[in-house]
Design a protein around this motif. Structure first.
Motif, PDB file in Angstrom:
ATOM      1  N   GLY A   1      34.810  78.893  54.221  1.00  0.00           N
ATOM      2  CA  GLY A   1      35.565  77.806  53.628  1.00  0.00           C
ATOM      3  C   GLY A   1      35.079  77.463  52.234  1.00  0.00           C
ATOM      4  N   SER A   2      35.787  76.507  51.621  1.00  0.00           N
ATOM      5  CA  SER A   2      35.408  76.050  50.290  1.00  0.00           C
ATOM      6  C   SER A   2      35.957  74.647  50.077  1.00  0.00           C
ATOM      7  N   VAL A   3      35.554  74.030  48.994  1.00  0.00           N
ATOM      8  CA  VAL A   3      36.068  72.720  48.623  1.00  0.00           C
ATOM      9  C   VAL A   3      37.524  72.877  48.205  1.00  0.00           C
ATOM     10  N   ASP A   4      38.419  72.174  48.879  1.00  0.00           N
ATOM     11  CA  ASP A   4      39.849  72.188  48.560  1.00  0.00           C
ATOM     12  C   ASP A   4      40.459  73.589  48.554  1.00  0.00           C
ATOM     13  N   GLY A   5      39.858  74.544  49.298  1.00  0.00           N
ATOM     14  CA  GLY A   5      40.397  75.904  49.362  1.00  0.00           C
ATOM     15  C   GLY A   5      40.254  76.685  48.064  1.00  0.00           C
ATOM     16  N   LYS A   6      39.399  76.232  47.170  1.00  0.00           N
ATOM     17  CA  LYS A   6      39.256  76.853  45.847  1.00  0.00           C
ATOM     18  C   LYS A   6      38.314  78.047  45.864  1.00  0.00           C
ATOM     19  N   GLN A   7      38.608  78.988  44.974  1.00  0.00           N
ATOM     20  CA  GLN A   7      37.724  80.113  44.671  1.00  0.00           C
ATOM     21  C   GLN A   7      38.111  80.572  43.268  1.00  0.00           C
ATOM     22  N   TRP A   8      37.111  80.867  42.440  1.00  0.00           N
ATOM     23  CA  TRP A   8      37.386  81.207  41.047  1.00  0.00           C
ATOM     24  C   TRP A   8      36.755  82.546  40.678  1.00  0.00           C
ATOM     25  N   ASN A   9      37.418  83.254  39.741  1.00  0.00           N
ATOM     26  CA  ASN A   9      36.850  84.437  39.106  1.00  0.00           C
ATOM     27  C   ASN A   9      36.409  84.002  37.715  1.00  0.00           C
ATOM     28  N   VAL A  10      35.097  83.893  37.525  1.00  0.00           N
ATOM     29  CA  VAL A  10      34.527  83.461  36.250  1.00  0.00           C
ATOM     30  C   VAL A  10      33.605  84.567  35.760  1.00  0.00           C
ATOM     31  N   VAL A  11      33.914  85.130  34.608  1.00  0.00           N
ATOM     32  CA  VAL A  11      33.184  86.250  33.988  1.00  0.00           C
ATOM     33  C   VAL A  11      32.941  87.400  34.975  1.00  0.00           C
ATOM     34  N   GLY A  12      33.924  87.673  35.825  1.00  0.00           N
ATOM     35  CA  GLY A  12      33.795  88.770  36.789  1.00  0.00           C
ATOM     36  C   GLY A  12      33.042  88.420  38.047  1.00  0.00           C
ATOM     37  N   HIS A  13      32.557  87.185  38.148  1.00  0.00           N
ATOM     38  CA  HIS A  13      31.867  86.710  39.352  1.00  0.00           C
ATOM     39  C   HIS A  13      32.862  85.952  40.222  1.00  0.00           C
ATOM     40  N   THR A  14      32.650  85.982  41.519  1.00  0.00           N
ATOM     41  CA  THR A  14      33.457  85.177  42.426  1.00  0.00           C
ATOM     42  C   THR A  14      32.658  83.949  42.815  1.00  0.00           C
ATOM     43  N   TYR A  15      33.178  82.777  42.455  1.00  0.00           N
ATOM     44  CA  TYR A  15      32.527  81.511  42.738  1.00  0.00           C
ATOM     45  C   TYR A  15      33.346  80.756  43.780  1.00  0.00           C
ATOM     46  N   THR A  16      32.681  80.342  44.866  1.00  0.00           N
ATOM     47  CA  THR A  16      33.320  79.584  45.939  1.00  0.00           C
ATOM     48  C   THR A  16      32.593  78.254  46.081  1.00  0.00           C
ATOM     49  N   PRO A  17      33.243  77.140  45.691  1.00  0.00           N
ATOM     50  CA  PRO A  17      32.558  75.846  45.779  1.00  0.00           C
ATOM     51  C   PRO A  17      32.351  75.433  47.231  1.00  0.00           C
ATOM     52  N   LYS A  18      31.140  75.024  47.544  1.00  0.00           N
ATOM     53  CA  LYS A  18      30.777  74.613  48.910  1.00  0.00           C
ATOM     54  C   LYS A  18      30.534  73.112  49.030  1.00  0.00           C
ATOM     55  N   LEU A  19      30.151  72.462  47.926  1.00  0.00           N
ATOM     56  CA  LEU A  19      29.907  71.023  47.912  1.00  0.00           C
ATOM     57  C   LEU A  19      30.235  70.525  46.520  1.00  0.00           C
ATOM     58  N   TYR A  20      30.933  69.388  46.471  1.00  0.00           N
ATOM     59  CA  TYR A  20      31.259  68.800  45.182  1.00  0.00           C
ATOM     60  C   TYR A  20      31.275  67.287  45.302  1.00  0.00           C
TER      61      TYR A  20
END
Length: 145
Positions: free
Chosen positions: A10-29
């Motif tokens: 899972g992630s915060v609000d179902g978000k996942q981002w591709n930033v500079v070729g990395h996959t970032y999945t927010p877990k806490l915000y």
């Protein structure tokens, strides 16, 4: 932030981002902190930059990263914690020949959650630098040739 559990997939609000070729999945915000899981492919990097309003850290899960603080290069592997204090320039590089996974965090959150949303899929370096500067992350100019 609500009390509860963010599941492993899972992630915060179902978000996942591709930033500079990395996959970032927010877990806490929250206003006070942000934590995200990162998948960092071999050969990718975050150029040297400064968080002007946040402390940042990385806890390594798998693989290896190199962190550059100016001319000082530090290597980190599974179980290691990388500390990047507010105002200290740092670059993050995967030169290991294999994928790395880790958990990043910043405190306070400030504008980083919004920044990652705006950087999702951006590949133009000048646009990345411009958007980041609007969100309190300053990239250093490339070294003179």
């Amino acid at each position: 932030m609500q009390a509860g559990v963010t599941l492993s997939d899972g992630s915060v609000d179902g978000k996942q981002w591709n930033v500079v070729g990395h996959t970032y999945t927010p877990k806490l915000y929250s206003e006070n902190a942000m934590i995200w899981h990162a998948v960092i492919p071999d050969g990718t990097f975050v150029p040297p930059h400064i968080h002007t309003t946040q402390d940042e850290w990385i806890i390594m899960l798998t693989g290896d990263l190199e962190i550059e603080f100016g001319a000082d290069v530090h290597k980190a592997g599974p179980g290691d914690t990388i500390r990047m204090p507010m105002g200290v320039a740092h670059g993050i590089f995967n030169r290991s020949g294999k994928e790395a996974t880790c958990v990043f965090g910043v405190a306070p959150s400030r504008k980083l959650f919004d920044l990652f949303g705006k950087l999702d899929g951006v590949t133009d370096p000048e646009e990345l630098v411009r958007i980041s500067a609007e969100h309190e992350v300053e990239f250093l100019p490339p070294p003179a040739a």
